[in-house]
Scaffold this active site. Sequence first.
Site, PDB file in Angstrom:
ATOM      1  N   ASP A  14       0.822  -1.216   0.000  1.00 54.87           N
ATOM      2  CA  ASP A  14       0.000   0.000   0.000  1.00 54.87           C
ATOM      3  C   ASP A  14       0.853   1.261   0.000  1.00 54.87           C
ATOM      4  OD1 ASP A  14      -2.341  -1.437  -0.039  1.00 54.87           O
ATOM      5  OD2 ASP A  14      -2.730  -1.250   2.103  1.00 54.87           O
ATOM      6  N   ARG A  94      -0.548   5.047  16.515  1.00 54.60           N
ATOM      7  CA  ARG A  94      -0.910   5.957  15.424  1.00 54.60           C
ATOM      8  C   ARG A  94      -0.662   7.433  15.757  1.00 54.60           C
ATOM      9  NH1 ARG A  94       0.030   1.761  12.729  1.00 54.60           N
ATOM     10  NH2 ARG A  94      -1.682   0.686  11.685  1.00 54.60           N
ATOM     11  N   ASP A 123      -7.929   4.008  12.414  1.00 55.82           N
ATOM     12  CA  ASP A 123      -6.578   4.581  12.334  1.00 55.82           C
ATOM     13  C   ASP A 123      -6.546   5.870  11.522  1.00 55.82           C
ATOM     14  OD1 ASP A 123      -5.500   2.611  13.899  1.00 55.82           O
ATOM     15  OD2 ASP A 123      -4.819   1.372  12.221  1.00 55.82           O
ATOM     16  N   SER A 173      -2.924 -10.190   6.826  1.00 58.94           N
ATOM     17  CA  SER A 173      -2.398  -8.834   6.922  1.00 58.94           C
ATOM     18  C   SER A 173      -2.074  -8.588   8.389  1.00 58.94           C
ATOM     19  CB  SER A 173      -3.438  -7.835   6.420  1.00 58.94           C
ATOM     20  OG  SER A 173      -3.004  -6.510   6.649  1.00 58.94           O
TER      21      SER A 173
END
Length: 304
Positions: A14, A94, A123, A173
């Site tokens: 990504d 985050r 997030d 993932s």
Amino acid sequence: MGLTVALAYSGGLDTSVCIKWLQEKYKAEVITVTLDLGQKDNLREIGKRAYLLGARNHYEVDARHEFVTGYVYPAIKANGLYEGKYPLSTALGRPLIAEKLVEVAQKEGADAVAHGCTGKGNDQVRIDVTVRSLDSSLKVIAPVREWNMTRDEEMTYAQNQGIPIKPSKSIYSVDQNLWGRSIESGPLEHPDQEPLPDAFEWATLPEEAPDTPGYLDLEFLEGVPTKVNGQELNPVELIQFVNQLGGSHGVGIIDHMEDRLVGIKSREVYECPAALTIIEAHKDLEKLVLTRNELEFKSSVERE
């Protein structure tokens, strides 16, 4: 003239696609930023990959100690378990990622910051809000929210742009740091399917755990652990030790349905041996030293 963008970069598909996409759509010069939160990635290889894809500059930030003292410690004091189950392992990192992004953006004179969060989870909100609270002049770009590509389309884009795609070693993932490991995708997308053993790396399955118990003596000072079995360890080493010992005895697997901030429900699977062990010990310590009314009040505040 294009933008200068500081991108939170993990080295995965990504955010690698994000580099090329930002260059293409915004004519951007991209500065990549990777934080070491204890995720055990090869950070040197991530840096090389960023430069290979055209990053103007790359920053590698060892934020492990700051992550524990600034984010994990307050979570321990608050017995931080989202919906009574999830110790916020990924979530806690985050705001720190966003903070370092802003620092790099300001240092480099960037116009914007970017991240690889989708539009489905919490997030995106954590990073967006943190960036805007620290520097409202910075534009926040979330390419994955904008480009609307499927996974297959993203793979095709990567191939067309000459982005090297590593063959995936896992159907899952995974996002991990010192405080926990988040596992998604594959068969876990189906709430009625039990996680397979290959989903886990930190926690031994209960049926394979030792038959003899392991003992852990945690010493707390001002609400946070400082010693394990009589030995004083620095914050990072202590969590690593408890992760290893707890996980080896089958502690730390979490499987639950989670409510997302954006209004959807999501099946989530985590491994958090140290987090569950330390929080449980802290809760028992509070029972020892707080009154019944204090415990009731603190519990109500923690839920909010």
